[in-house]
Design a protein around this motif. Structure first.
Motif, PDB file in Angstrom:
ATOM      1  N   GLY A 123      -9.027  -7.520  -9.693  1.00 55.28           N
ATOM      2  CA  GLY A 123      -7.803  -7.708  -9.246  1.00 55.28           C
ATOM      3  C   GLY A 123      -7.749  -9.105  -8.333  1.00 55.28           C
ATOM      4  O   GLY A 123      -8.610  -9.818  -8.675  1.00 55.28           O
ATOM      5  N   SER A 124      -6.907  -9.177  -7.684  1.00 55.46           N
ATOM      6  CA  SER A 124      -6.314 -10.748  -7.124  1.00 55.46           C
ATOM      7  C   SER A 124      -7.670 -10.869  -5.814  1.00 55.46           C
ATOM      8  O   SER A 124      -7.604 -11.877  -5.549  1.00 55.46           O
ATOM      9  CB  SER A 124      -5.102 -10.654  -6.618  1.00 55.46           C
ATOM     10  N   GLY A 125      -8.183  -9.794  -5.288  1.00 51.24           N
ATOM     11  CA  GLY A 125      -8.918  -9.803  -4.197  1.00 51.24           C
ATOM     12  C   GLY A 125      -8.096  -9.635  -2.890  1.00 51.24           C
ATOM     13  O   GLY A 125      -8.659  -9.341  -1.661  1.00 51.24           O
ATOM     14  N   ASP A 126      -6.789  -9.451  -2.968  1.00 50.37           N
ATOM     15  CA  ASP A 126      -5.896  -9.128  -1.827  1.00 50.37           C
ATOM     16  C   ASP A 126      -5.226  -8.153  -2.279  1.00 50.37           C
ATOM     17  O   ASP A 126      -4.792  -7.786  -3.133  1.00 50.37           O
ATOM     18  CB  ASP A 126      -5.003 -10.553  -1.396  1.00 50.37           C
ATOM     19  N   VAL A 127      -4.322  -7.617  -1.086  1.00 50.53           N
ATOM     20  CA  VAL A 127      -3.338  -6.625  -1.332  1.00 50.53           C
ATOM     21  C   VAL A 127      -2.088  -7.251  -1.565  1.00 50.53           C
ATOM     22  O   VAL A 127      -1.685  -8.130  -0.444  1.00 50.53           O
ATOM     23  CB  VAL A 127      -3.277  -5.506  -0.166  1.00 50.53           C
ATOM     24  N   LEU A 128      -1.437  -6.976  -2.520  1.00 51.60           N
ATOM     25  CA  LEU A 128      -0.091  -7.978  -2.643  1.00 51.60           C
ATOM     26  C   LEU A 128       0.928  -7.113  -3.022  1.00 51.60           C
ATOM     27  O   LEU A 128       1.096  -6.416  -3.755  1.00 51.60           O
ATOM     28  CB  LEU A 128      -0.532  -8.719  -4.014  1.00 51.60           C
ATOM     29  N   GLU A 129       1.940  -7.328  -2.249  1.00 48.26           N
ATOM     30  CA  GLU A 129       3.157  -6.286  -1.783  1.00 48.26           C
ATOM     31  C   GLU A 129       4.073  -6.292  -3.128  1.00 48.26           C
ATOM     32  O   GLU A 129       4.508  -4.977  -3.236  1.00 48.26           O
ATOM     33  CB  GLU A 129       3.815  -6.736  -0.682  1.00 48.26           C
TER      34      GLU A 129
END
Ligand SMILES: [Zn+2]
Lengths: 385, 136
Positions: free
Chosen positions: A124-130
């Motif tokens: 995934g992106s490595g972040d939590v993306l809203e």
């Protein structure tokens, strides 16, 4: 002062493998630092600038700069924090700027990484993306959306994507350092026969996930002349950043030519054109990324990248050889430092010490990106200032 | 893509809470600039076209077309049942979003297809997706 006042004097890549169960990110980063400093003929005490990351476990992701002063046992004159900022062309350009400005004398760029993966799930992106995660999007799906639109607009075919994959993977097949060494040779049909990940991308159109470390040592061109090594000079470079990490739809009309300003700036600074480059280390997170970049480089027209990327052009003996080491598709992908490995392969090609050596390399290009979505960087390197 | 862990949806921020609340009521909101009149997504505190801080949430008709799409065969988490479709949808009122296409065989979608927003439940909340605007 300019980029030309800076030289790359040391490079080092650790063993790359799908898993390195007995290693930590920290000891891979340390091996890479010591290896690159040794390659330059320098000592750890000479290092006064550092842009090295070691994402977890056991790391201090995004706050690593200050930690290194303690770990290496002496204060640093210049540090840089943050994933991607410390790797590849971007890390090299920022360290070079610090050196040419006189902020430090010897800088190390790089890092190491293990165990980024959770099970066998896609990266995934490595972040939590809203506004991204609930859609079920991950990195490869974003690349796929850009590729699909390119196919729609220009008639680029799955066979053309597969030809890129097969060609670069075949370079890795004969590189003993590559994670996929000995696997292959592949044909485009083999790529098309592999399972679909996210249309139009098949498994073999997508880069590896592996572990390892990499580092580069830079100093002034003046100081480089005193060292027992063959310096490689930074001739040009550029960066292009459009969006936060994987938050925006990868629209081909907005980010499809993401990186064009970076490429234009790099060649303007270097005083050369893509046609003069002898070896291309292009960021190949997917096969489509190579097609996109050969178009931006002007090796062919917009929309003609699929037709351009034949073995006769991008193969080892081709007119514009791409990723002789096997690239991200076959050599390795290790989080962020695969960007550093693009520069390392460029340096090895210029030194004449690469595994799959291209004859008479005098100018080389290394690129990094989060393809067609948000950032792109590149450097032009040469044997002569 | 029938179930999804609502815990995977991050808590709305002060900026994004009105957008999520509207979704719960099956309305699609978008920011519109008071200075230049343009719209944008994802949410930002200022206009991304002219940097004006004067903007308002307005309701989008939610009609548009498919700009690009991918049929995902490998899901990132078990909550997603492959195959499913991710798309970039271009809204008629001047903005675009990353979303899902639903209500049709994944292999049948094409660029340019006319679509209309719909809302699917995710736990106690609802998230936008798009379905074919052509009557079946
Ligand atoms: Zn505005």
């Amino acid at each position: 002062m300019s980029l030309r006042d800076v030289a790359i004097v040391g490079v080092y890549a650790t063993k790359q493998a799908k898993q390195l169960p007995d290693r930590t990110s920290l000891d891979l980063a340390l091996e890479a630092i010591h290896g690159a400093v040794g390659d330059a003929g320098l000592a750890i005490d000479d290092v006064d600038g550092i842009a090295v990351e070691w994402p977890g476990p056991g790391g201090l992701q995004r706050h690593d700069g200050a930690s290194w002063a303690r770990v290496l046992g002496h204060p640093m004159a210049w540090t840089s924090d943050g994933l991607f900022d410390n790797s590849g062309p971007r890390g090299v350009l920022k360290a070079a700027a610090a050196i040419s400005a006189g902020l430090c004398s010897v800088a190390v760029v790089g890092g190491g990484q293990v165990a980024r993966r959770v099970g066998s799930e896609p990266i995934g992106s490595g972040d939590v993306l809203e506004f991204t995660d609930y859609v079920g999007a991950y990195v490869m799906t974003q690349f796929a959306l850009a590729a699909q639109r390119h196919m729609h607009e220009f008639g680029t075919t799955p066979e053309q994507l597969a030809t890129v994959s097969a060609t670069i993977r075949n370079h890795g097949s004969i590189n003993p350092e590559a994670v996929m060494y000995g696997r292959g040779p592949y044909t485009a049909d083999d790529v098309l026969a592999s399972r679909v990940i996210s249309t139009p991308l098949h498994l073999l159109d997508c880069c590896l996930v592996a572990e390892g470390g990499a580092a580069i040592v830079l100093t002034s061109a003046e100081r480089a002349t005193d060292l027992d090594c063959k310096p490689v000079y930074l001739l040009g470079g550029g960066m292009d950043v459009t969006d936060p990490h994987y938050t925006q739809p990868p629209r081909l009309d907005r980010t499809g030519w993401l990186g064009q300003p970076a490429i234009d700036r790099a060649f303007r600074l270097a005083g050369c054109t893509a046609a003069e480059i002898d070896a291309f280390m292009l960021y190949d997170a997917t096969s489509f990324e190579v097609i996109r970049q050969v178009e931006m480089l002007g090796l062919c027209g917009k929309g003609e990248g699929g037709a351009y990327c034949t073995p006769a052009n991008i193969g080892l003996g081709g007119a514009t050889p791409v990723n002789p080491d096997g690239g991200l598709l076959s050599y390795t992908w290790l989080g962020a430092q695969q960007m550093t490995l693009k520069v390392i392969e460029a340096v090895r090609q210029l030194r004449g010490t690469a595994v799959n050596q291209i004859p008479d390399v005098n100018l080389a290009l290394a690129t990094s990106s989060a393809s067609a979505t948000h950032h792109y960087e590149c450097v032009v390197l040469g044997n002569d200032r | 893509m029938t179930t999804y862990d609502p815990a995977m949806l991050p808590a709305p921020t002060e900026l994004t809470a009105p957008w999520w609340s509207a979704c719960d009521g099956q309305r699609l909101l978008v920011q519109e600039c008071g200075a230049c009149g343009q719209r944008w997504f994802t949410p930002e505190a200022i206009c991304i076209h002219c940097t004006s801080p004067v903007w308002a949430w307005v309701e989008s008709p939610g009609a548009g077309h498919v700009y690009s799409l991918t049929v995902v065969q490998r899901a990132p988490r078990p909550e997603f049942e492959a195959p499913y479709v991710i798309a970039v949808v271009e809204l008629d009122d001047g903005w675009s979003m990353l979303t899902n296409l639903v209500g049709r065989d994944p292999g049948k979608w094409q660029n340019g297809d006319r679509v209309q927003v719909t809302f699917r439940p995710v736990g106690a909340r609802r998230v936008p997706a798009f379905e074919s605007a052509v009557a079946a």
